[in-house]
Write an enzyme that holds these catalytic residues in place. Sequence first.
Site, PDB file in Angstrom:
ATOM      1  N   CYS A 198     -34.789 -18.899   9.687  1.00 30.59           N
ATOM      2  CA  CYS A 198     -34.663 -17.580   9.060  1.00 30.59           C
ATOM      3  C   CYS A 198     -35.418 -17.548   7.719  1.00 30.59           C
ATOM      4  CB  CYS A 198     -33.193 -17.205   8.913  1.00 30.59           C
ATOM      5  SG  CYS A 198     -32.934 -15.427   8.651  1.00 30.59           S
TER       6      CYS A 198
ATOM      7  N   HIS B 242     -31.659 -17.667  14.533  1.00 28.29           N
ATOM      8  CA  HIS B 242     -30.749 -18.767  14.218  1.00 28.29           C
ATOM      9  C   HIS B 242     -30.376 -19.513  15.495  1.00 28.29           C
ATOM     10  CE1 HIS B 242     -29.620 -17.663   9.970  1.00 28.29           C
ATOM     11  NE2 HIS B 242     -30.120 -16.496  10.378  1.00 28.29           N
TER      12      HIS B 242
ATOM     13  N   GLU C  67     -28.994 -22.271  15.811  1.00 24.92           N
ATOM     14  CA  GLU C  67     -27.745 -23.032  15.658  1.00 24.92           C
ATOM     15  C   GLU C  67     -26.539 -22.293  16.227  1.00 24.92           C
ATOM     16  OE1 GLU C  67     -28.218 -20.816  11.641  1.00 24.92           O
ATOM     17  OE2 GLU C  67     -29.491 -21.675  13.221  1.00 24.92           O
TER      18      GLU C  67
END
Length: 564
Positions: free
Chosen positions: A405, A539, A541
């Site tokens: 990001c 993102h 994750e």
Amino acid sequence: MEKESKTKYIFVTGGVVSSLGKGIISASIGKLLQARGYNITIQKFDPYINIDPGTLNPYEHGECYVTADGMETDLDLGHYERFTGIQTTRANSMTTGRIYKTVIDKERRGDYLGKTIQVVPHITDEIKRRIQFLSHPQVPEGALHSGRRPAVPDFIITEIGGTIGDIESAPYLEAIRQMKWELGRDAVCVHLTYVPYLKAAGELKTKPTQHSVKELQSNGIQPDILILRTERHLDDHLRMKVAGFCNVDLECVIQSEDLPSIYEVPVNMQRQGLDAAILRKMGVPVGETPRLGPWNRFLELRNTATDEVHIGLVGKYDLQDAYKSISESLSHAATYHHRKIVLTFVNSELLEQSPETAGHAEAWEMLKAQDGLVICPGFGQRGTEGKMLAARYAREHDVPCFGICLGMQMMVIEFARHVLGLAGACSREAVEASFQSGGADEPDFVIDLMDGQKGVSQKGGTMRLGAYDCQLEPDSRAAAIYGQSLVSERHRHRYEFNNRYLAEFESHGMKCSGRNPAAGLVEIVEIPALRWYIGTQFHPEYQSTVLRPHPLFMDFVEHCIASN
């Protein structure tokens, strides 16, 4: 006609102190019931009055997690997804702010027909409605035509944030009391408390737990199961004492000792029969104990790994929960590569200070000692120059580097300044709000405000949020890592790569390897000439789980290992 299954409810509350791990316990219960073949979902009710945690500083509430449908939520939803593999939505996260806003909006429309609006029954009824909403899953478009229906959850696990006795928790406890009365054996309360050890006296003390349960009982709720958070092993005598004082069966007094990893909690809970106790309380046949094969295999890999891989998290929030999903995703990947992960926080603000400043040299020494670097996400100008310095170091020394990001945006700006020669390259986020674009002295905004964000003044819930498609370039490293050409990833941003500069970037070696097919937004950049240098606007994750680690993290860690 097939009989509709009846959803059962598990409420998880906490007492004595906060941060005992209700989210991990909720996720563990979900995992254990899943292993028995049940369809589960988990939700979090937070008592704070914010609509969502999207505008909260990470120091206030840790990481802000984002669901696929674009809801900014508490970080516990990340635990739910990582443990169970379920995909949560905005219906899995609720705050007092949203509850009250819904009720007030109804009152303004006249839905209550002139009645006086009160906490009981109107707020508590709305809480109950939200708790039960997930028991009626929405039918996806076309599902009825194809004969498919979404599965009704067998169990809905509801975690209540905060601590028993908090003023703001009172409406939630009243709603739980009513539901337990209405549902009978189809609802149980799991209460998590703390048993402190007084070193001077050499004793474990159960009095805080007794007071916590008494507080819960004063709200009309008798806990069915107690989980005692402890730093020391509790013997059967102490558990019997707690059971006697709190009116709880001995087999339903479970201890949750400190463990080397949060991922050992489900196994520890199963060993003590937590899932079996829940089923017995609800009148459900217990059956055989599941083996948890893949989960135990993960733990075995984790516990037998001896070699280390060192990765630096370059950011400005010196808080373990600020980058929770990133650290857990790296941990998952390292485990499957038979490595112990050693994460080091590198303060980006210290990197940008003068060499004479205290902490500057130490920060750079930590940075240079890493096998790989993650340039972390965030907002605002503070610490961004340090992130760019870290990205430059990684690029010039061919250190594996992963920008996420804002981290990806810092990679882009650094490249523009030192490779393209655009000394004034920056993000529009970094300039003053009063800056008038279009002037002759306008800097090179290689990162610019998205068209859809122009004119947006309200901060909460207005970013580009949730899952969007990303089309990968066929011969790119990103496509090779994913093993497919179209992926979907979750976003949380307002600013984007400025496509006016795309050709110049690509001609100098930074390739755009992923774009949103609908809007043309750049999603992934990479430098193919380097060992591993990739930035993502999204993102990744948020989609890495214990049993399905994300391919980008897996490949990144593999290259970090090769570099050490």
